[in-house]
Design an enzyme around this catalytic site. Structure first.
Site, short mmCIF file in Angstrom:
data_model
loop_
_atom_site.label_atom_id
_atom_site.label_comp_id
_atom_site.label_asym_id
_atom_site.label_seq_id
_atom_site.Cartn_x
_atom_site.Cartn_y
_atom_site.Cartn_z
CG HIS A 205 102.14 30.93 97.29
ND1 HIS A 205 101.36 31.05 98.42
CD2 HIS A 205 102.76 32.12 97.15
CE1 HIS A 205 101.49 32.27 98.93
NE2 HIS A 205 102.35 32.94 98.18
C1 UD1 Z 1 103.36 36.18 93.65
C2 UD1 Z 1 104.23 37.05 94.56
C3 UD1 Z 1 104.20 36.50 95.98
C4 UD1 Z 1 102.77 36.35 96.46
C5 UD1 Z 1 101.97 35.51 95.47
C6 UD1 Z 1 100.52 35.50 95.89
C7 UD1 Z 1 106.26 38.09 93.60
C8 UD1 Z 1 107.73 38.00 93.49
N1 UD1 Z 1 105.63 37.02 94.13
O1 UD1 Z 1 103.96 34.89 93.62
O2 UD1 Z 1 104.87 37.39 96.84
O3 UD1 Z 1 102.77 35.71 97.72
O4 UD1 Z 1 102.06 36.12 94.17
O5 UD1 Z 1 99.80 34.46 95.35
O6 UD1 Z 1 105.70 39.07 93.20
N2 UD1 Z 1 100.44 31.85 87.27
C9 UD1 Z 1 99.31 31.41 86.62
N3 UD1 Z 1 98.19 32.20 86.64
C10 UD1 Z 1 98.16 33.41 87.26
C11 UD1 Z 1 99.33 33.84 87.90
C12 UD1 Z 1 100.45 33.06 87.91
O7 UD1 Z 1 99.30 30.32 86.04
O8 UD1 Z 1 97.11 34.08 87.25
C13 UD1 Z 1 101.63 30.97 87.27
C14 UD1 Z 1 102.61 31.29 86.15
O9 UD1 Z 1 103.17 30.09 85.71
C15 UD1 Z 1 103.67 32.08 86.86
C16 UD1 Z 1 103.67 31.49 88.26
O10 UD1 Z 1 102.31 31.15 88.50
O11 UD1 Z 1 104.92 32.00 86.24
C17 UD1 Z 1 104.16 32.44 89.32
O12 UD1 Z 1 103.45 33.69 89.29
P1 UD1 Z 1 104.11 35.04 89.84
O13 UD1 Z 1 103.12 36.13 89.86
O14 UD1 Z 1 105.39 35.31 89.14
O15 UD1 Z 1 104.52 34.63 91.29
P2 UD1 Z 1 103.69 33.91 92.42
O16 UD1 Z 1 104.36 32.65 92.76
O17 UD1 Z 1 102.25 33.89 92.04
N1 UDP Z 2 93.28 33.01 99.35
C1 UDP Z 2 92.13 32.69 98.64
N2 UDP Z 2 92.05 31.47 98.02
C2 UDP Z 2 93.06 30.55 98.08
C3 UDP Z 2 94.23 30.89 98.81
C4 UDP Z 2 94.32 32.12 99.42
O1 UDP Z 2 91.18 33.49 98.60
O2 UDP Z 2 92.91 29.47 97.50
C5 UDP Z 2 93.37 34.33 100.00
C6 UDP Z 2 93.66 34.31 101.48
O3 UDP Z 2 92.47 34.20 102.23
C7 UDP Z 2 94.33 35.67 101.67
C8 UDP Z 2 95.11 35.84 100.38
O4 UDP Z 2 94.46 35.00 99.42
O5 UDP Z 2 93.34 36.69 101.77
C9 UDP Z 2 96.55 35.46 100.55
O6 UDP Z 2 97.17 35.42 99.30
P1 UDP Z 2 98.41 34.50 98.95
O7 UDP Z 2 98.51 33.40 99.92
O8 UDP Z 2 98.29 34.16 97.50
O9 UDP Z 2 99.64 35.51 99.08
P2 UDP Z 2 100.56 36.00 100.30
O10 UDP Z 2 99.67 36.49 101.37
O11 UDP Z 2 101.43 34.87 100.69
O12 UDP Z 2 101.37 37.09 99.69
#
Ligand code: UD1
Ligand code: UDP
Length: 389
Positions: A205
């Site tokens: 991601h």
């Molecule tokens: C965010 C965090 C990242 C973390 C990740 C965990 C920042 C800068 N990034 O990234 O550090 O590793 O979360 O998963 O804070 N979206 C949905 N549904 C949701 C949430 C998001 O559809 O519930 C989609 C939206 O199109 C959104 C995109 O995902 O624009 C990105 O979401 P965002 O929270 O901005 O960043 P992540 O890539 O999820």
């Molecule tokens: N995780 C989950 N389901 C998924 C992918 C990740 O429950 O489909 C959990 C994973 O086990 C860990 C956390 O989400 O506990 C990590 O989150 P993510 O990878 O979204 O963010 P990051 O750690 O990179 O910030």
């Protein structure tokens, strides 16, 4: 006893905040959970509250998605009046997402003490938004709660005072160990037609991997080759979903919706190999002893490489394929890092509640006793940030 706000906003926050809240409440602190609403889909949010038994948030800010500035600004605007209303002694933020930085900045100016759980992690890669969030959050925090010795070492090298730095261990592993038996009881393998050791698990991601169609297409090609040897299951993060649908995936790769916490731990635990760019997954695979290949050039969690099962493969497709074959041929022998023992939340609560609300502590903005010398500044400076000439 102090009144403490704990902040959570997105998927990787929930498993970090839960053990901290529990440990604080066990010691009698008044804990209020504020949810920023950065993640909101049931599969990215609700399932974690259910799986981990987290009570509903006391306040929900509902900020949703947006650009970095929009999202960070919306959290700040919504969080500021809450601090006036709730008047906490301390705010606890976790991790490195935009919600973490936004609430940290507001708290630092409003007056309550600020604690950062997962302080000191550094990728030294300033193209990652999370690196900006980590460095800036640490800078305004009173309590720097480090998960590993390398993180504590980074903070020392950056000139933080010794009394701010607390090596407490890894809260994510608290939650993993507390839920491992329940996860192993999940029927996700049967439901998905998978067998233990018979598949690889993928999560991607990071913007650097999934936002650029050229990069993602290269990674898909590499994953397709790997799937010829080991079929892959990929719970897709919403950030990557649209792009994957456009590009299509090679045979042998099965896309599934984001998994709930217990199912995803079960999927990691039974995988032959995990391919990821997630921070938390690098740690969980190390704790589980499952081979992990990280599709990034760097990691802010070097302990998972030095002591755990993690191998960095970058994002060049040929190197990814080569690295994965090497790991499948000779899986690394893991060792669980120091203080990844299920008790980090307790150590954090001990630190935060020692000396009551500790309002008399020096603020982080006070000059360090010893100003950082040129050597430590060089070590903390971004490696690759240069001005175009
Ligand atoms: C965010 C965090 C990242 C973390 C990740 C965990 C920042 C800068 N990034 O990234 O550090 O590793 O979360 O998963 O804070 N979206 C949905 N549904 C949701 C949430 C998001 O559809 O519930 C989609 C939206 O199109 C959104 C995109 O995902 O624009 C990105 O979401 P965002 O929270 O901005 O960043 P992540 O890539 O999820
Ligand atoms: N995780 C989950 N389901 C998924 C992918 C990740 O429950 O489909 C959990 C994973 O086990 C860990 C956390 O989400 O506990 C990590 O989150 P993510 O990878 O979204 O963010 P990051 O750690 O990179 O910030």
């Amino acid at each position: 006893m102090p009144r403490i706000i704990c902040v959570a906003g997105a998927r990787p926050n929930y498993m970090k905040i839960k053990p901290v809240m529990d440990a604080l409440e066990r010691r009698g602190a008044e804990v209020l959970l504020v949810h920023t609403g950065q993640h909101y889909d049931p599969a990215m949010n609700d399932v974690f509250f259910a799986d981990l038994g987290i009570r509903p948030p006391d306040r929900f800010l509902g900020v949703g998605s947006g650009s970095h500035a929009e999202q960070t600004g919306r959290v700040m605007t919504a969080f500021e009046p809450l601090l006036d209303e709730l008047s906490p002694d301390l705010v606890v933020v976790v991790g490195d997402i935009n919600s973490t930085l936004a609430c940290a900045l507001v708290t630092a100016k409003a007056g309550p003490l600020l604690a950062h759980v997962e302080a000191g992690l550094r990728s030294r890669d300033w193209s990652m938004p999370e690196e900006v969030n980590r460095v800036a959050t640490d800078r305004v925090s009173d309590y720097l709660l480090a998960p590993s010795p390398d993180a504590a070492g980074n903070l020392r090298a950056e000139g933080y005072r010794e009394d701010q730095i607390h090596l407490v261990g890894n809260v994510m592993i608290d939650t993993l160990l507390a839920n491992l038996e329940r996860a192993r009881a999940s029927d996700v393998l049967d439901r998905s037609g998978l067998t233990r050791g018979g598949y690889g698990l993928v999560t991607l991601h990071r913007p650097a991997n999934v936002d650029d169609p050229g990069v993602l297409a290269g990674l898909l090609k590499a994953l397709g080759e790997i799937a010829d040897r080991c079929p892959l299951v990929w719970p897709v993060h919403p950030r990557a979903a649209g792009r994957l649908a456009e590009l299509g995936v090679p045979g042998g790769i099965r896309l599934v919706p984001p998994a709930g916490y217990l199912d995803f731990i079960a999927l990691q635990d039974a995988a032959r190999i995990v391919l990821t760019d997630s921070g938390g997954v690098q740690e969980e695979t190390t704790a589980l002893g499952v081979p992990c290949v990280t599709l990034r050039e760097n990691t802010e969690r070097p302990v998972t490489v030095e002591e755990g099962t993690n191998v960095l493969a970058g994002r060049d497709p040929a190197r990814v394929v080569r690295t994965v074959h090497g790991v499948l041929d000779a899986p690394p022998a893991p060792r669980r890092p120091e203080l990844w023992d299920g008790r980090a939340g307790d150590r954090i609560a001990e630190v935060l509640l020692r000396g009551g609300t500790a309002r008399t502590r020096p603020r982080p903005t006070d000059l360090p006793e010893t100003a950082p010398g040129p050597e430590s500044l060089a070590r903390s400076a971004p490696m690759d940030r240069t001005f175009p000439i």
